[in-house]
Design an enzyme around this catalytic site. Structure first.
Site, PDB file in Angstrom:
ATOM      1  N   SER A 165       0.825  -1.193   0.000  1.00 16.09           N
ATOM      2  CA  SER A 165       0.000   0.000   0.000  1.00 16.09           C
ATOM      3  C   SER A 165       0.864   1.249   0.000  1.00 16.09           C
ATOM      4  O   SER A 165       2.067   1.192   0.168  1.00 16.09           O
ATOM      5  CB  SER A 165      -0.928  -0.002   1.212  1.00 16.09           C
ATOM      6  OG  SER A 165      -0.161   0.236   2.381  1.00 16.09           O
ATOM      7  N   LYS A 166       0.200   2.352  -0.179  1.00 12.18           N
ATOM      8  CA  LYS A 166       0.897   3.625  -0.333  1.00 12.18           C
ATOM      9  C   LYS A 166       1.821   3.961   0.828  1.00 12.18           C
ATOM     10  O   LYS A 166       2.870   4.556   0.653  1.00 12.18           O
ATOM     11  CB  LYS A 166      -0.137   4.740  -0.485  1.00 12.18           C
ATOM     12  CG  LYS A 166      -1.067   4.444  -1.620  1.00 12.18           C
ATOM     13  CD  LYS A 166      -2.043   5.557  -1.893  1.00 12.18           C
ATOM     14  CE  LYS A 166      -2.830   5.203  -3.143  1.00 12.18           C
ATOM     15  NZ  LYS A 166      -3.740   6.233  -3.577  1.00 12.18           N
ATOM     16  N   ARG A 167       1.418   3.566   1.992  1.00 12.66           N
ATOM     17  CA  ARG A 167       2.186   3.901   3.189  1.00 12.66           C
ATOM     18  C   ARG A 167       3.489   3.112   3.303  1.00 12.66           C
ATOM     19  O   ARG A 167       4.409   3.535   3.993  1.00 12.66           O
ATOM     20  CB  ARG A 167       1.353   3.607   4.442  1.00 12.66           C
ATOM     21  CG  ARG A 167       0.132   4.475   4.545  1.00 12.66           C
ATOM     22  CD  ARG A 167       0.439   5.711   5.313  1.00 12.66           C
ATOM     23  NE  ARG A 167      -0.484   6.759   4.884  1.00 12.66           N
ATOM     24  CZ  ARG A 167      -0.645   7.882   5.530  1.00 12.66           C
ATOM     25  NH1 ARG A 167       0.045   8.102   6.617  1.00 12.66           N
ATOM     26  NH2 ARG A 167      -1.470   8.790   5.071  1.00 12.66           N
ATOM     27  N   ASP A 168       3.518   1.921   2.723  1.00 14.26           N
ATOM     28  CA  ASP A 168       4.641   1.022   2.946  1.00 14.26           C
ATOM     29  C   ASP A 168       5.975   1.590   2.516  1.00 14.26           C
ATOM     30  O   ASP A 168       6.987   1.352   3.159  1.00 14.26           O
ATOM     31  CB  ASP A 168       4.401  -0.300   2.219  1.00 14.26           C
ATOM     32  CG  ASP A 168       3.255  -1.063   2.831  1.00 14.26           C
ATOM     33  OD1 ASP A 168       3.085  -0.964   4.053  1.00 14.26           O
ATOM     34  OD2 ASP A 168       2.527  -1.738   2.095  1.00 14.26           O
ATOM     35  N   VAL A 224       7.168   3.621  -3.412  1.00 13.42           N
ATOM     36  CA  VAL A 224       6.135   2.774  -4.013  1.00 13.42           C
ATOM     37  C   VAL A 224       5.548   3.445  -5.246  1.00 13.42           C
ATOM     38  O   VAL A 224       4.732   2.856  -5.938  1.00 13.42           O
ATOM     39  CB  VAL A 224       4.958   2.445  -3.076  1.00 13.42           C
ATOM     40  CG1 VAL A 224       5.319   1.355  -2.103  1.00 13.42           C
ATOM     41  CG2 VAL A 224       4.442   3.646  -2.368  1.00 13.42           C
TER      42      VAL A 224
END
Length: 518
Positions: A274-277, A285
């Site tokens: 996900s975007k946060r990773d 990302v």
RNA sequence: GCUCCCUUCGUCUAGUCAGGUCCAGGACGCCAGGUUUUCAUCCUGGUAACAGGGGUUCGAAUCCCCUAGGGAGUACCA
């Protein structure tokens, strides 16, 4: 009880290959999306077909300013080109669903007329309550044959009643009527046969109360109208496949062939990337840096991190697909030639940041010194250092093997542009003895006497000097390196001296000798 | 909960459809040795996997069944 069976057998269509990448402009495109676009592109090019970009912006609430432009720019950076797109146009435009909105109503009406769809007047609150209750009873709430006779829809009303509600402007949605008690058999290019029972799927909303179609309707209508031959999309769509196939059937259209790509997973732990990773784990990302227009929050991008698009694409292509050979390095043409949708794996892949860096390294060392110089020059300028491109190219040539990114050039070779001012304590402790200063000064005198200050001459002169004096190679060279570089790293000393020149070499030796104290 | 999908070294994967050539191959990472005036590169070697259990078979990573684990979907989002 007899169960109906519905087989969607893919027919070999002798039609032209047309694929589409259909993102929703709800934010930046992450690497999973880029990979989906890439596989579509490779497939299209390999088959000499067309690649279409369609923007699926039917959700007005989730629209994000700048997202569409971001998508276009990212794909452009990656080298993924479209034959038809919102920007480029094409014979099946417009390519933005918001610009096609008038189109969808008639198809919705058609389905109602043919009995494949119906009006529903349940409020979002009513439905939510039913879902909650279902959850409590551990029985899923499904809006279909199991429940629709108890709900507020045109199936349970007289035509007059329905018409009255419609006329009064009462909010409604259009739902697809899933056939009951039917086993649906589907075929996926990657997964093979997939079966599902129709009573476990929902009478999905096709047309929203805001007058916009949902993804499901718009998607099928547009894929049909745009003559899409193959739908290559993420695995998160697999559960909607039966609905989509049923829709094609209800319209009486031939469905395209489907391929559902495995997901990209988090490098640590589990779950979909996900975007946060990215920034949590220290790698991007997103292809390009993204700044959220509302919160102003920034997310890093591959481009800004110093990745070459070729390396990024190469790495991404091999994440979930492999050519079946041991070749790992592919340019775009190579990927197109080797790509085979049947060789896409079935399981999700975790993204490996280390391997990504390795790919970049591979592309970097294959780059010309002149290109590297062009890329590094701006970074030097940022440090207020001006250098000749030819000089920088030579430095790059000497150091490229040890770089992952062009920006590493500074870390690895700042001493080519800036004399050391401080010296590595550890190295001093180990290499700087009482007699070293005299020794270094003697060496400087010898170097000064050299006619030709070229690599080979320096190398042999220094070596024979060490030999005749009876010194240890290590003792001399390491001390000298300390004076020239400031620490114990870098390429061959003769190369360094040749590049920085005689005057600078002598200057550094003499300066260091007076500066270093043990 | 329900539906569907997936499961080979830490990671990406080959091999699975057409069972034997696989005591499982490659790459990244890691470790060791070699080369080198240092560091890095490079070279050589090593580490490490068929989720588990049943079956079928002369023989299974490959076929069948079960279990476990993981993932996705379950919106008037896409």
């Amino acid at each position: 009880m007899y169960i109906f069976a519905l087989h969607f057998i893919p027919h070999s269509m002798n039609q032209t290959i047309r694929v589409r990448f259909a993102p929703s402009p709800t934010g930046p495109l992450h690497i999973g999306g880029v990979r989906t676009a890439l596989y579509n592109y490779l497939f299209a090019r390999k088959q000499h077909g067309s690649m279409i970009l369609r923007i699926e912006d039917t959700d007005q609430a989730r629209f994000v300013q700048g997202a569409e432009q971001y998508i276009t720019e990212s794909l452009n950076w990656c080298g993924i080109e479209f034959d038809e797109s919102p920007g480029k146009g094409g014979p099946y435009g417009p390519y933005r669903q918001s610009e096609r909105r008038e189109l969808y109503q008639q198809y919705s009406d058609q389905l109602i007329a043919s009995g494949h769809a119906y009006y529903a007047f349940d409020t979002p609150e009513e439905l939510e309550a039913l879902r909650k209750e279902g959850e409590k009873r551990k029985q899923p709430f499904i809006y279909n044959i199991l429940s629709r006779q108890h709900l507020r829809n045109s199936l349970n009303q007289s035509p007059q009643e329905t018409q009255q509600l419609l006329d009064s402007g009462y909010p409604y949605v259009v739902r697809f009527r899933i056939p009951e008690n039917t086993v649906i058999t589907m075929d996926d290019l990657i997964r093979g046969k997939v079966q599902v029972h129709s009573d476990t799927i929902d009478d999905k909303v096709l047309f929203k109360s805001d007058g916009m179609p949902t993804y499901h309707l718009a998607n099928i209508v547009d894929d049909h109208l745009m003559k899409i031959s193959h739908v290559i999309r993420g695995e998160e769509w697999l559960p909607s496949l039966p609905l989509h196939l049923l829709l094609y059937q209800a319209f009486g259209w031939d469905p395209p062939l489907f391929a559902h790509l495995p997901l990209l997973l988090k490098p640590d732990g589990n779950g979909k990337l996900s975007k946060r990773d990215g920034d949590r784990l220290g790698f991007p990302v997103f292809p390009l840096q993204w700044e959220d227009p509302v919160t102003g929050e920034k997310s890093s991008g591959y481009k800004e991190a110093g990745y070459y698009p070729e390396a990024f694409i190469n790495m991404l292509a091999l994440l979930g697909w492999n050519p079946g050979t041991e070749q790992e390095l592919f340019d775009m043409d190579g990927l197109i030639a080797a790509f085979d949708i049947g060789r896409v794996g079935k399981s999700g892949s975790k993204f490996d940041p280390d391997k990504a860096k390795w790919f970049n390294h591979q592309y970097l060392i294959r780059r010309s010194n002149a290109a590297l110089s062009d890329e590094f020059l701006p970074l030097l300028r940022e440090r207020n250092i001006s250098a000749k491109p030819e000089y920088v190219a030579k430095v790059a040539g000497l150091l490229k093997e040890r770089l992952q990114f062009v920006s590493d050039l500074w870390e690895e070779g700042s001493f080519f542009f800036q004399a050391p001012i401080t010296y590595d304590e550890q190295v001093i402790k180990k290499r700087w003895k009482a007699d070293t200063p005299t020794l270094m000064l003697d060496l400087a005198t010898m170097l000064e006497s050299l006619e030709a200050f070229e690599e080979e001459e320096i190398d042999s002169a220094v070596k024979s000097w060490i030999e005749t004096k009876g010194y240890g190679m290590g003792a001399v060279m390491n001390a000298l390196r300390l004076l020239l570089v400031g620490t114990s790293k870098g390429p061959h000393l003769a190369s360094i001296m040749t590049l920085i020149g005689k005057a600078e070499t002598l200057r550094r030796i003499r300066f260091g000798v007076t500066t270093i104290h043990t």
